[in-house]
Write a protein that holds these residues in place. Sequence first.
Motif, PDB file in Angstrom:
ATOM      1  N   VAL A 113       0.839  -1.208   0.000  1.00  0.00           N
ATOM      2  CA  VAL A 113       0.000   0.000   0.000  1.00  0.00           C
ATOM      3  C   VAL A 113       0.872   1.255   0.000  1.00  0.00           C
ATOM      4  CG1 VAL A 113      -1.608   1.342   1.404  1.00  0.00           C
ATOM      5  CG2 VAL A 113      -2.019  -1.081   1.028  1.00  0.00           C
ATOM      6  N   ASP A 114       1.954   1.228   0.790  1.00  0.00           N
ATOM      7  CA  ASP A 114       2.864   2.380   0.813  1.00  0.00           C
ATOM      8  C   ASP A 114       3.458   2.630  -0.573  1.00  0.00           C
ATOM      9  OD1 ASP A 114       2.429   2.907   3.477  1.00  0.00           O
ATOM     10  OD2 ASP A 114       4.148   1.731   4.169  1.00  0.00           O
ATOM     11  N   ARG A 115       3.785   1.545  -1.277  1.00  0.00           N
ATOM     12  CA  ARG A 115       4.320   1.702  -2.628  1.00  0.00           C
ATOM     13  C   ARG A 115       3.246   2.212  -3.580  1.00  0.00           C
ATOM     14  NH1 ARG A 115       7.032  -3.574  -4.658  1.00  0.00           N
ATOM     15  NH2 ARG A 115       7.644  -2.164  -6.349  1.00  0.00           N
ATOM     16  N   LEU A 116       2.002   1.781  -3.361  1.00  0.00           N
ATOM     17  CA  LEU A 116       0.898   2.281  -4.183  1.00  0.00           C
ATOM     18  C   LEU A 116       0.720   3.782  -4.013  1.00  0.00           C
ATOM     19  CD1 LEU A 116      -1.929  -0.406  -3.844  1.00  0.00           C
ATOM     20  CD2 LEU A 116      -0.908   0.402  -5.960  1.00  0.00           C
ATOM     21  N   LEU A 117       0.866   4.245  -2.786  1.00  0.00           N
ATOM     22  CA  LEU A 117       0.719   5.677  -2.522  1.00  0.00           C
ATOM     23  C   LEU A 117       1.827   6.462  -3.195  1.00  0.00           C
ATOM     24  CD1 LEU A 117      -0.334   5.572   1.234  1.00  0.00           C
ATOM     25  CD2 LEU A 117      -1.765   6.156  -0.715  1.00  0.00           C
ATOM     26  N   GLY A 118       3.011   5.839  -3.326  1.00  0.00           N
ATOM     27  CA  GLY A 118       4.092   6.451  -4.078  1.00  0.00           C
ATOM     28  C   GLY A 118       4.679   7.655  -3.386  1.00  0.00           C
ATOM     29  N   PRO A 119       5.684   8.264  -4.009  1.00  0.00           N
ATOM     30  CA  PRO A 119       6.313   9.462  -3.437  1.00  0.00           C
ATOM     31  C   PRO A 119       5.337  10.633  -3.433  1.00  0.00           C
ATOM     32  CG  PRO A 119       7.136   9.030  -5.653  1.00  0.00           C
ATOM     33  CD  PRO A 119       6.294   7.857  -5.281  1.00  0.00           C
ATOM     34  N   GLN A 120       5.194  11.273  -2.319  1.00  0.00           N
ATOM     35  CA  GLN A 120       4.208  12.340  -2.182  1.00  0.00           C
ATOM     36  C   GLN A 120       4.741  13.711  -2.561  1.00  0.00           C
ATOM     37  OE1 GLN A 120       0.893  11.517  -1.213  1.00  0.00           O
ATOM     38  NE2 GLN A 120       1.824   9.560  -1.734  1.00  0.00           N
ATOM     39  N   ARG A 121       6.034  13.931  -2.389  1.00  0.00           N
ATOM     40  CA  ARG A 121       6.594  15.260  -2.675  1.00  0.00           C
ATOM     41  C   ARG A 121       8.063  15.121  -3.055  1.00  0.00           C
ATOM     42  NH1 ARG A 121       5.593  14.956   2.692  1.00  0.00           N
ATOM     43  NH2 ARG A 121       3.695  16.151   2.413  1.00  0.00           N
ATOM     44  N   PRO A 122       8.591  16.111  -3.772  1.00  0.00           N
ATOM     45  CA  PRO A 122      10.007  16.043  -4.145  1.00  0.00           C
ATOM     46  C   PRO A 122      10.913  16.027  -2.923  1.00  0.00           C
ATOM     47  CG  PRO A 122       8.846  17.739  -5.400  1.00  0.00           C
ATOM     48  CD  PRO A 122       7.920  17.283  -4.321  1.00  0.00           C
TER      49      PRO A 122
END
Length: 349
Positions: free
Chosen positions: A183-192
Amino acid sequence: MKNRISIQTIIDSQLTAVLVVDGDLVVQFANTAAEQLLTLSKRRLQDARLDKVVEDISLDMRRIQRCIELEQGFTNSEVQVIIDGLPRWVDVSVTAFTWERQTLALMELRLVDQQKKISQELQQRAQQQAARELVRGLAHEIKNPLGGLRGAAQLLERELEKEELKEFTHLIIAQADRLRNLVDRLLGPQRPGQREVINLHSVLEQVRRLVSMDIPPGITLTRDYDPSIPDLEMDSEQLQQAFLNMVRNAVEALGDHGHITIRTRTAFQVMLQGKRYRLAAEVRIIDDGPGIPALLHDTLFYPMVTGKEGGTGLGLSIAQELIHQHQGRIECQSRPGLTEFIIYLPLRR
């Protein structure tokens, strides 16, 4: 008019490529625009078969022959033509006409590369944003009960006296952790992340070293760098992850044998996310594998979309998001024997 303007002069002044072919698909005439499009002189085009002057075309050649036989015409939009190993997009119109008792086909090929790229980018961004929001909403809905499930398993484990029963709670906790990581990988990077000005090739070299450590012996990985590319402002870890995902995808696509090339060049006058940049760094990751299935072309960068058995479909989605955060763009061109992922990153200096 004292001096009549010749038909040849008029047709050579057109921006649209014009070819005339006979029933055997042999070129009888080509204008200047056709020379430029096909990168062949009129002398080489004359009396050459159509399938010899283009490497590949998504248009069925038999339609042109039927057009001549039935003396009818047709139009096809967004036909892909491979020229010098590169795909070009054209609108094709074919019209039958008679000249000296012979029926011929007049082919008009109009380049639509730029329009298609802009249209694809806008559509891709809208679709990916919708898919990303959907996946993130589902991910949050999954993550909340997972925490309760894991906590309940931990409490239950404390109450159990027999070790063999605790094996089941260990299994529940381990699977809950696995799902949470997914799930954390699904959410992906949130900000630079933290940006710094560094050399692009240092990032690519790190990727090459990492992949080379466990690459099958039958796969060769080469580099073709343009040393004149200036340093970029980037989060090196994020870009390394993006490039690593794409190179590893190429390795998996090749299986045990094949060739991968990492190539860098400078691109000029590139549109990225609605803004034109005078200069951009162009990175191509090229492999000679079987190509990407046609069914996946339009959804390749969507989360959970994969053509690999057991794959999560997150590698390219995460790579696309990381490149997007750097104001860049990823394109993919694929056919059997050649797949290219093309990454553009703006050069501001």
